[in-house]
Design a protein around this motif. Structure first.
Motif, short mmCIF file in Angstrom:
data_model
loop_
_atom_site.label_atom_id
_atom_site.label_comp_id
_atom_site.label_asym_id
_atom_site.label_seq_id
_atom_site.Cartn_x
_atom_site.Cartn_y
_atom_site.Cartn_z
N TYR A 1 0.84 -1.20 0.00
CA TYR A 1 0.00 0.00 0.00
C TYR A 1 0.88 1.25 0.00
O TYR A 1 0.69 2.17 -0.80
N ALA A 2 1.90 1.27 0.87
CA ALA A 2 2.81 2.42 0.96
C ALA A 2 3.60 2.59 -0.34
O ALA A 2 3.79 3.71 -0.83
N ARG A 3 4.04 1.48 -0.92
CA ARG A 3 4.79 1.54 -2.18
C ARG A 3 3.93 2.10 -3.30
O ARG A 3 4.36 2.92 -4.09
N ARG A 4 2.67 1.67 -3.32
CA ARG A 4 1.76 2.17 -4.36
C ARG A 4 1.52 3.67 -4.19
O ARG A 4 1.49 4.42 -5.18
N VAL A 5 1.36 4.13 -2.97
CA VAL A 5 1.20 5.57 -2.72
C VAL A 5 2.43 6.32 -3.21
O VAL A 5 2.33 7.35 -3.88
N LEU A 6 3.63 5.78 -2.93
CA LEU A 6 4.87 6.41 -3.35
C LEU A 6 4.98 6.47 -4.87
O LEU A 6 5.29 7.53 -5.44
N VAL A 7 4.73 5.37 -5.53
CA VAL A 7 4.83 5.33 -6.99
C VAL A 7 3.79 6.25 -7.63
O VAL A 7 4.09 6.99 -8.57
N ASN A 8 2.58 6.23 -7.12
CA ASN A 8 1.54 7.12 -7.67
C ASN A 8 1.90 8.59 -7.45
O ASN A 8 1.65 9.42 -8.33
N THR A 9 2.48 8.91 -6.32
CA THR A 9 2.92 10.28 -6.06
C THR A 9 4.01 10.68 -7.04
O THR A 9 3.98 11.78 -7.61
N ALA B 1 9.66 7.86 -17.04
CA ALA B 1 9.13 7.62 -15.69
C ALA B 1 8.45 6.26 -15.54
O ALA B 1 8.70 5.54 -14.58
N ARG B 2 7.57 5.87 -16.45
CA ARG B 2 6.84 4.61 -16.31
C ARG B 2 7.77 3.41 -16.47
O ARG B 2 7.61 2.41 -15.77
N GLN B 3 8.74 3.50 -17.38
CA GLN B 3 9.71 2.41 -17.53
C GLN B 3 10.57 2.30 -16.28
O GLN B 3 10.83 1.21 -15.79
N ARG B 4 11.00 3.43 -15.74
CA ARG B 4 11.81 3.44 -14.52
C ARG B 4 11.02 2.82 -13.38
O ARG B 4 11.54 2.00 -12.63
N ALA C 1 1.93 -4.70 -11.86
CA ALA C 1 0.76 -4.16 -12.57
C ALA C 1 -0.23 -3.56 -11.58
O ALA C 1 -0.79 -2.48 -11.82
N ASP C 2 -0.42 -4.24 -10.46
CA ASP C 2 -1.32 -3.72 -9.44
C ASP C 2 -0.79 -2.42 -8.85
O ASP C 2 -1.54 -1.46 -8.66
N ALA C 3 0.52 -2.37 -8.58
CA ALA C 3 1.12 -1.16 -8.01
C ALA C 3 1.06 0.02 -8.97
O ALA C 3 0.89 1.16 -8.55
N LEU C 4 1.21 -0.24 -10.25
CA LEU C 4 1.18 0.83 -11.24
C LEU C 4 -0.23 1.12 -11.76
O LEU C 4 -0.43 2.11 -12.45
N GLY C 5 -1.16 0.23 -11.45
CA GLY C 5 -2.52 0.43 -11.93
C GLY C 5 -2.64 0.27 -13.43
O GLY C 5 -3.32 1.04 -14.10
N CYS C 6 -1.96 -0.73 -13.96
CA CYS C 6 -2.00 -0.98 -15.41
C CYS C 6 -2.08 -2.48 -15.66
O CYS C 6 -2.14 -3.28 -14.73
N SER C 7 -2.07 -2.86 -16.92
CA SER C 7 -2.20 -4.28 -17.27
C SER C 7 -0.86 -5.00 -17.14
O SER C 7 0.20 -4.38 -17.13
#
Length: 188
Positions: free
Chosen positions: A63-71, A116-119, A136-142
């Motif tokens: 959850y924390a990692r996803r918040v960080l990546v989305n930020t 950014a997305r590749q990184r 995929a879940d962390a990035l919200g993509c397929s």
């Protein structure tokens, strides 16, 4: 009031335990220690506001990692960031110097050169050791998007880290003759 205090104590303990890890992930995403600190601070603030949901999650680190990546990704899209970014990789902090310093600096410089997305895909897959599905879940993509972003990111890293001058033009596909025949539908 006691539950709010226990919530704050629980949150503080989590951040104290995982703050260094979040900072390392943030640095790998943005290649700047000061910006990584800002990303972590903003992510921790968002995490605090949603700590009830985050602490109840099956995987609070995810959850924390996803918040960080989305930020990080949201910041990449803002006009302010494109306007003020000056590029370049900052120096390592003393406690971060390890092993092959020149190789580490080269890798971090090459990583900073990725889009950014590749990184984000490469960091999550190969530094955080997430599966394709978890990434995929962390990035919200397929899943396919993660595979293509990771593949392209690794190809660019290989090109950047290859000895000698970097070749010009597009990255050649690394397929065997048998794989090419399957893709094109022609016999080998």
């Amino acid at each position: 009031m006691a539950t709010e205090e226990s919530r704050d104590v629980e949150f503080t303990a989590y951040v104290a335990a995982r703050g260094g890890w979040l900072r390392k992930v943030a640095y790998l995403l943005c290649a700047d220690w000061h910006r990584a600190d800002d990303l972590v601070q903003e992510s921790i603030t968002k995490l605090y506001l949603n700590w009830g949901r985050a602490s109840g999650a099956e995987n609070p680190d995810g959850y924390a990692r996803r918040v960080l990546v989305n930020t990080f990704l949201a910041e990449q899209r803002t006009w302010w960031w494109r306007r003020t970014f000056r590029g370049g990789v900052t120096g390592l902090e003393p406690e971060q110097a390890e092993g092959d310093l020149a190789g580490s600096l080269d890798l971090r410089r090459a990583l900073a050169g990725l889009p950014a997305r590749q990184r984000a895909a490469v960091v999550l897959r190969y530094y955080c050791d997430l599966s394709v599905e978890q990434t995929a879940d962390a990035l919200g993509c397929s899943v396919g998007n993660v595979k293509s972003q990771s593949s392209r990111g690794l190809a660019l890293l290989r090109r950047s880290l290859a000895p000698g001058p970097a070749p010009e033009g597009p990255v050649p596909e690394e397929r065997t003759a048998e794989e090419r025949s399957v893709v094109t539908g022609r016999g080998a």
